[in-house]
Write a protein that holds these residues in place. Structure first.
Motif, mmCIF file in Angstrom:
data_model
loop_
_atom_site.group_PDB
_atom_site.id
_atom_site.type_symbol
_atom_site.label_atom_id
_atom_site.label_comp_id
_atom_site.label_asym_id
_atom_site.label_seq_id
_atom_site.Cartn_x
_atom_site.Cartn_y
_atom_site.Cartn_z
ATOM 1 N N ALA A 178 0.829 -1.365 -0.019
ATOM 2 C CA ALA A 178 -0.044 -0.042 0.066
ATOM 3 C C ALA A 178 0.940 1.290 0.118
ATOM 4 O O ALA A 178 2.008 1.306 0.806
ATOM 5 C CB ALA A 178 -0.926 -0.047 1.103
ATOM 6 N N ARG A 179 0.697 2.006 -0.728
ATOM 7 C CA ARG A 179 1.195 3.614 -0.867
ATOM 8 C C ARG A 179 2.752 3.443 -0.910
ATOM 9 O O ARG A 179 3.237 4.159 -0.120
ATOM 10 C CB ARG A 179 0.722 4.441 0.255
ATOM 11 N N ASN B 270 4.603 1.074 0.132
ATOM 12 C CA ASN B 270 5.256 0.225 1.067
ATOM 13 C C ASN B 270 4.908 -1.302 0.985
ATOM 14 O O ASN B 270 3.624 -1.526 0.424
ATOM 15 C CB ASN B 270 4.597 0.651 2.339
ATOM 16 N N CYS C 162 3.807 -5.157 1.556
ATOM 17 C CA CYS C 162 3.022 -5.749 2.360
ATOM 18 C C CYS C 162 3.678 -6.543 3.642
ATOM 19 O O CYS C 162 4.295 -7.496 3.205
ATOM 20 C CB CYS C 162 1.981 -6.917 1.579
ATOM 21 N N ARG D 133 -4.183 -6.534 -4.212
ATOM 22 C CA ARG D 133 -3.864 -6.203 -2.793
ATOM 23 C C ARG D 133 -4.761 -6.998 -1.744
ATOM 24 O O ARG D 133 -6.005 -7.464 -2.119
ATOM 25 C CB ARG D 133 -4.211 -4.919 -2.353
ATOM 26 N N GLU E 224 -6.037 -5.819 3.951
ATOM 27 C CA GLU E 224 -5.640 -4.720 4.747
ATOM 28 C C GLU E 224 -5.010 -3.591 4.064
ATOM 29 O O GLU E 224 -4.995 -2.691 4.467
ATOM 30 C CB GLU E 224 -4.883 -5.362 5.874
ATOM 31 N N CYS E 225 -4.119 -4.207 2.957
ATOM 32 C CA CYS E 225 -3.317 -2.966 2.040
ATOM 33 C C CYS E 225 -4.385 -2.252 1.131
ATOM 34 O O CYS E 225 -3.986 -1.207 0.926
ATOM 35 C CB CYS E 225 -2.569 -3.958 1.306
ATOM 36 N N ARG F 202 -7.449 -1.481 1.919
ATOM 37 C CA ARG F 202 -7.914 -0.448 3.019
ATOM 38 C C ARG F 202 -6.946 0.797 3.435
ATOM 39 O O ARG F 202 -7.241 1.894 3.203
ATOM 40 C CB ARG F 202 -8.428 -0.997 4.165
ATOM 41 N N LEU F 203 -5.683 0.280 3.761
ATOM 42 C CA LEU F 203 -4.680 1.567 3.773
ATOM 43 C C LEU F 203 -4.464 2.206 2.616
ATOM 44 O O LEU F 203 -4.247 3.591 2.518
ATOM 45 C CB LEU F 203 -3.434 0.774 4.223
ATOM 46 N N ASP F 204 -4.382 1.635 1.529
ATOM 47 C CA ASP F 204 -4.181 2.486 0.155
ATOM 48 C C ASP F 204 -5.335 3.553 -0.008
ATOM 49 O O ASP F 204 -5.053 4.455 -0.663
ATOM 50 C CB ASP F 204 -4.145 1.364 -1.284
ATOM 51 N N ALA G 147 -7.042 4.716 2.435
ATOM 52 C CA ALA G 147 -7.404 5.682 3.558
ATOM 53 C C ALA G 147 -7.180 7.052 3.261
ATOM 54 O O ALA G 147 -7.546 8.041 4.003
ATOM 55 C CB ALA G 147 -6.382 5.139 4.843
ATOM 56 N N HIS G 148 -6.236 7.516 2.364
ATOM 57 C CA HIS G 148 -5.919 9.054 2.024
ATOM 58 C C HIS G 148 -6.194 9.230 0.440
ATOM 59 O O HIS G 148 -5.423 9.720 -0.130
ATOM 60 C CB HIS G 148 -4.471 9.317 2.419
#
Length: 295
Positions: A46-47, A49, A51, A65, A68-69, A71-73, A75-76
């Protein structure tokens, strides 16, 4: 060394394949591609980074993905309305993907045309510029008032690229939409309106003379080979002429997370490699109704 793909990038207005670690391999129209996927397919992270779990993900997932990744990707993500306090200026654009296929969207001004290239916009024009929330409100107002969507299905985009009308027709549809958008009241009070100035990406994408689409790659599989001459690239898609003479589309989002090796490293060699990943053929057009003959 294992080369794990991260999909396509449009750096400097030209396509390239991204790899884990940040390296980019430029793509040139007319070049021959021949690679073999080596599994399992791992989460692309994600972003920027990796996994932390190196989770295995399905071959058919265009996101590439784990949950969890993913979701993080987002998030912003401006597109997901989860990032609303960005102080940099944004632009509203009107994009054309094929006859009757236009959309309205926003992108950070600093990104220039990158967002339009990533989406596969054949022609576009800027409409306005200003703060993020004003741009977002304008996008929503135009969607509701003019019935313009904020998304166009990739399947429709791919099919339209193989039978494009002249540049004047493409620009004409965008100009008409631009005129209608300017006539919608209210948004020019919060955004600086921009004059109609069409930009065309047919040359950047290599779409001139593209043969009819014969099929799309369904997924990559462990040991599966993709080989062919690169004819065009638009958005996330590569358009290849395979050894059998078929024009096939490969969504590079399906490549993310796979380790890729030259097809020549295993078996008969690159020149003898055969296209061996699953392909969904393009459905034949339905015959015209014979109802008129009944009356």
């Amino acid at each position: 060394m294992e080369w794990r793909c991260r999909g396509i990038t449009w750096s400097g207005g030209a396509p390239g394949l991204r790899w884990q670690g940040g390296k980019v391999s430029p793509l040139a129209y007319g070049q021959r591609l021949a690679f073999r996927a080596v599994g399992p397919r791992r989460c692309a992270g994600a972003r920027g980074n990796p996994c932390p779990l190196e989770a295995v993900v399905p071959g058919r997932s265009t996101g590439g993905r784990c949950a969890e990744c993913a979701r993080l990707d987002r998030a912003h993500s401006v597109a997901a309305d989860t990032f609303l306090d960005d102080p940099q200026p944004y632009r509203v654009y009107l994009a054309w993907f094929g006859p009757g296929m236009t959309k309205v969207g926003i992108t950070a001004e600093a990104r220039g045309e990158a967002r339009l290239l990533e989406q596969g916009a054949v022609t576009f024009s800027w409409l306005g510029r200003g703060p993020l929330m004003a741009a977002r409100r304008t996008e929503e107002v135009l969607r509701q008032t003019l019935g313009v969507p904020d998304r166009v299905a990739y399947e429709r985009k791919r099919a339209a690229r193989h039978a494009l009308p002249p540049a004047s027709v493409r620009a004409g549809e965008v100009e008409e939409l631009h005129r209608s958008a300017r006539a919608v009241g209210g948004w020019t009070e919060t955004l600086e309106p921009l004059e109609f100035a069409p930009r065309d990406h047919v040359e950047a994408f290599g779409l001139d003379g593209l043969p009819p689409l014969a099929g799309t790659v369904f997924e990559l599989v462990d040991g599966g080979v993709v080989t062919g001459r690169l004819l065009a690239a638009a958005g996330p898609d590569l358009h290849l002429l395979d050894p059998g003479g078929r024009c096939l589309a490969l969504d590079t989002r399906l490549m993310g997370g796979w380790a890729l090796r030259s097809a020549g490293e295993v078996g008969a060699g690159a020149d003898g490699a055969e296209f061996s990943v699953p392909v969904t053929p393009v459905a034949a057009p339905e015959p015209e109704s014979a109802q008129g003959e009944l009356f």
